[in-house]
Design an enzyme around this catalytic site. Structure first.
Site, PDB file in Angstrom:
ATOM      1  N   ASP A  14       3.911  -8.566  45.846  1.00  0.00           N
ATOM      2  CA  ASP A  14       3.224  -9.674  46.506  1.00  0.00           C
ATOM      3  C   ASP A  14       4.156 -10.875  46.544  1.00  0.00           C
ATOM      4  OD1 ASP A  14       0.918 -11.134  47.527  1.00  0.00           O
ATOM      5  OD2 ASP A  14       0.850 -12.130  45.584  1.00  0.00           O
ATOM      6  N   SER A  15       3.770 -11.873  47.329  1.00  0.00           N
ATOM      7  CA  SER A  15       4.523 -13.117  47.396  1.00  0.00           C
ATOM      8  C   SER A  15       4.417 -13.896  46.081  1.00  0.00           C
ATOM      9  CB  SER A  15       3.972 -13.980  48.528  1.00  0.00           C
ATOM     10  OG  SER A  15       2.577 -14.169  48.347  1.00  0.00           O
ATOM     11  N   TYR A  46       4.086 -17.403  51.049  1.00  0.00           N
ATOM     12  CA  TYR A  46       4.674 -16.793  52.235  1.00  0.00           C
ATOM     13  C   TYR A  46       3.804 -17.079  53.478  1.00  0.00           C
ATOM     14  CZ  TYR A  46       7.948 -13.668  49.643  1.00  0.00           C
ATOM     15  OH  TYR A  46       8.952 -13.133  48.887  1.00  0.00           O
ATOM     16  N   CYS A  77       0.469  -7.981  49.463  1.00  0.00           N
ATOM     17  CA  CYS A  77       0.412  -9.273  50.152  1.00  0.00           C
ATOM     18  C   CYS A  77       0.062  -9.050  51.624  1.00  0.00           C
ATOM     19  CB  CYS A  77       1.778  -9.942  50.054  1.00  0.00           C
ATOM     20  SG  CYS A  77       1.857 -11.520  50.892  1.00  0.00           S
ATOM     21  N   ASN A  78      -1.043  -9.635  52.048  1.00  0.00           N
ATOM     22  CA  ASN A  78      -1.477  -9.479  53.448  1.00  0.00           C
ATOM     23  C   ASN A  78      -0.434 -10.033  54.401  1.00  0.00           C
ATOM     24  OD1 ASN A  78      -4.722  -8.812  53.638  1.00  0.00           O
ATOM     25  ND2 ASN A  78      -4.091  -9.693  51.700  1.00  0.00           N
ATOM     26  N   THR A  79       0.190 -11.142  54.017  1.00  0.00           N
ATOM     27  CA  THR A  79       1.165 -11.781  54.901  1.00  0.00           C
ATOM     28  C   THR A  79       2.384 -10.883  55.102  1.00  0.00           C
ATOM     29  OG1 THR A  79       0.387 -13.941  54.127  1.00  0.00           O
ATOM     30  CG2 THR A  79       2.522 -13.873  55.238  1.00  0.00           C
ATOM     31  N   GLU A 156      -6.243 -20.811  43.294  1.00  0.00           N
ATOM     32  CA  GLU A 156      -5.285 -20.930  42.180  1.00  0.00           C
ATOM     33  C   GLU A 156      -5.701 -22.054  41.221  1.00  0.00           C
ATOM     34  OE1 GLU A 156      -1.164 -20.695  43.195  1.00  0.00           O
ATOM     35  OE2 GLU A 156      -1.456 -18.772  44.210  1.00  0.00           O
ATOM     36  N   CYS A 188      -6.718 -11.770  52.508  1.00  0.00           N
ATOM     37  CA  CYS A 188      -5.722 -12.469  51.692  1.00  0.00           C
ATOM     38  C   CYS A 188      -5.953 -12.074  50.242  1.00  0.00           C
ATOM     39  CB  CYS A 188      -5.878 -13.979  51.879  1.00  0.00           C
ATOM     40  SG  CYS A 188      -4.843 -14.954  50.781  1.00  0.00           S
ATOM     41  N   THR A 189      -4.846 -11.948  49.507  1.00  0.00           N
ATOM     42  CA  THR A 189      -4.932 -11.511  48.110  1.00  0.00           C
ATOM     43  C   THR A 189      -5.878 -12.358  47.257  1.00  0.00           C
ATOM     44  OG1 THR A 189      -2.953 -12.877  47.800  1.00  0.00           O
ATOM     45  CG2 THR A 189      -2.649 -10.484  47.909  1.00  0.00           C
ATOM     46  N   HIS A 190      -6.009 -13.626  47.612  1.00  0.00           N
ATOM     47  CA  HIS A 190      -6.767 -14.537  46.759  1.00  0.00           C
ATOM     48  C   HIS A 190      -8.286 -14.468  46.971  1.00  0.00           C
ATOM     49  CE1 HIS A 190      -2.774 -16.023  46.267  1.00  0.00           C
ATOM     50  NE2 HIS A 190      -3.132 -17.077  45.549  1.00  0.00           N
TER      51      HIS A 190
HETATM   52  N1  DGL Z   1      -0.345 -13.194  49.087  1.00  0.00           N
HETATM   53  C1  DGL Z   1      -0.616 -13.960  50.286  1.00  0.00           C
HETATM   54  C2  DGL Z   1      -1.496 -13.152  51.229  1.00  0.00           C
HETATM   55  O1  DGL Z   1      -2.182 -12.238  50.837  1.00  0.00           O
HETATM   56  C3  DGL Z   1      -1.252 -15.303  49.962  1.00  0.00           C
HETATM   57  C4  DGL Z   1      -0.309 -16.274  49.283  1.00  0.00           C
HETATM   58  C5  DGL Z   1       0.859 -16.667  50.150  1.00  0.00           C
HETATM   59  O2  DGL Z   1       0.664 -17.389  51.156  1.00  0.00           O
HETATM   60  O3  DGL Z   1       1.957 -16.239  49.854  1.00  0.00           O
HETATM   61  O4  DGL Z   1      -1.506 -13.411  52.400  1.00  0.00           O
END
Ligand code: DGL
Length: 269
Positions: A14-15, A46, A77-79, A156, A188-190
């Site tokens: 992940d990012s 990211y 990471c979705n991004t 976060e 998104c992971t969060h």
């Molecule tokens: N992990 C990123 C996602 O799932 C979220 C955090 C980031 O912007 O890096 O898109």
């Protein structure tokens, strides 16, 4: 006897810290599997970066993960999945699963009216990756995406049930809910940490699709198909690599993971 390949760990990357929600889903679904986690905490987020930068960072991460001799890779990471999954797949011979493919498939299975909402980072939304994933499975689906850049910092911060987060969610969801969706992808992971709040805001008629749980299911199915699953045993081994250990990392990480976070090491790519 498991093959030597089967006894290797699953690699999850992940990012930053968010992919720990995916790791948590994997631990719950596949408790006997060893997991190596990588989070690029020095360079997160990211979600607002360009495609070229994310591709470059993604390649560095994949090279690091391959040195860990993983049997399967999960792009948590979705991004990264949205903009770099194809390029990254070209580099490796192990199976690579990602949250977008899994989330889109689950959303298509869950939706009755074909109107599907997606909430995600700006880069994921701009990439149109969830819409492409959905349309590949159901051509007549209508996908309504909303970038929610404020939700990552709020999660976060630990404001999971806070009036500011609720108001922010209401504002972001307004246009998507106006389209009559019956399914909402948490892209998104969060966002899995916001599930209780999101469920209250969207009501019972809309199903929430958690991409972390979705990809854990796909990993389980893939390992079974390839006969790469680790057989039952007492406990699995978890290792975490990050590029920085920022303030409050431990607390935030453990909130995402839902358990204590040990065997943490800092590395440079
Ligand atoms: N992990 C990123 C996602 O799932 C979220 C955090 C980031 O912007 O890096 O898109």
């Amino acid at each position: 006897m498991p093959s030597s390949l089967a006894s290797r760990p699953i690699g999850v990357f992940d990012s930053g810290i968010g992919g720990l929600t995916v790791t948590r889903a994997l631990m719950e679904r596949l408790p006997f599997e060893d997991i190596v986690y990588f989070g690029d905490t020095a360079r997160v987020p990211y979600g607002v970066k360009s495609i070229a930068t994310i591709e470059q960072f993604g390649q560095q991460i994949v090279d690091f993960m391959l040195q860990q001799e993983v049997k399967l890779l999960v792009i948590a990471c979705n991004t990264i999945a949205a903009v770099a999954a194809n390029k990254l797949r070209e580099r490796v011979s192990v199976p690579v699963l990602d949250v977008i493919g899994a989330g889109a498939a689950n959303a298509v299975a869950a939706s009755r009216n074909g109107a599907i909402g997606v909430i995600a980072t700006p880069t994921t939304v701009n990439s149109n990756a969830y819409a492409r994933g959905v349309h590949a499975l159901r051509a007549d689906a209508r996908v309504f995406s909303q970038a929610c850049p404020l939700l990552v910092p709020l999660v976060e911060e630990g404001w999971l049930d806070h009036p500011v987060t609720r108001m922010t969610v209401q504002e972001y969801l307004k246009p998507v809910l106006a389209e009559g969706i019956d399914t909402l992808i948490l892209g998104c992971t969060h966002y899995p940490l916001l599930k209780p709040l999101l469920a209250q805001e969207v009501g019972n008629a809309i199903k929430l699709v958690d991409s972390a749980v979705s990809v854990a299911e796909q990993v389980a199915a893939t390992l079974a198909d390839l006969e790469l699953a680790t057989p039952s045993r007492d406990e699995a081994d978890y290792r975490y690599y990050v590029t920085d250990i920022p303030l409050r990392f431990q607390t935030t990480g453990e909130r995402f993971l839902g358990r204590s976070l040990r065997h943490l090491e800092m590395v440079h790519l």
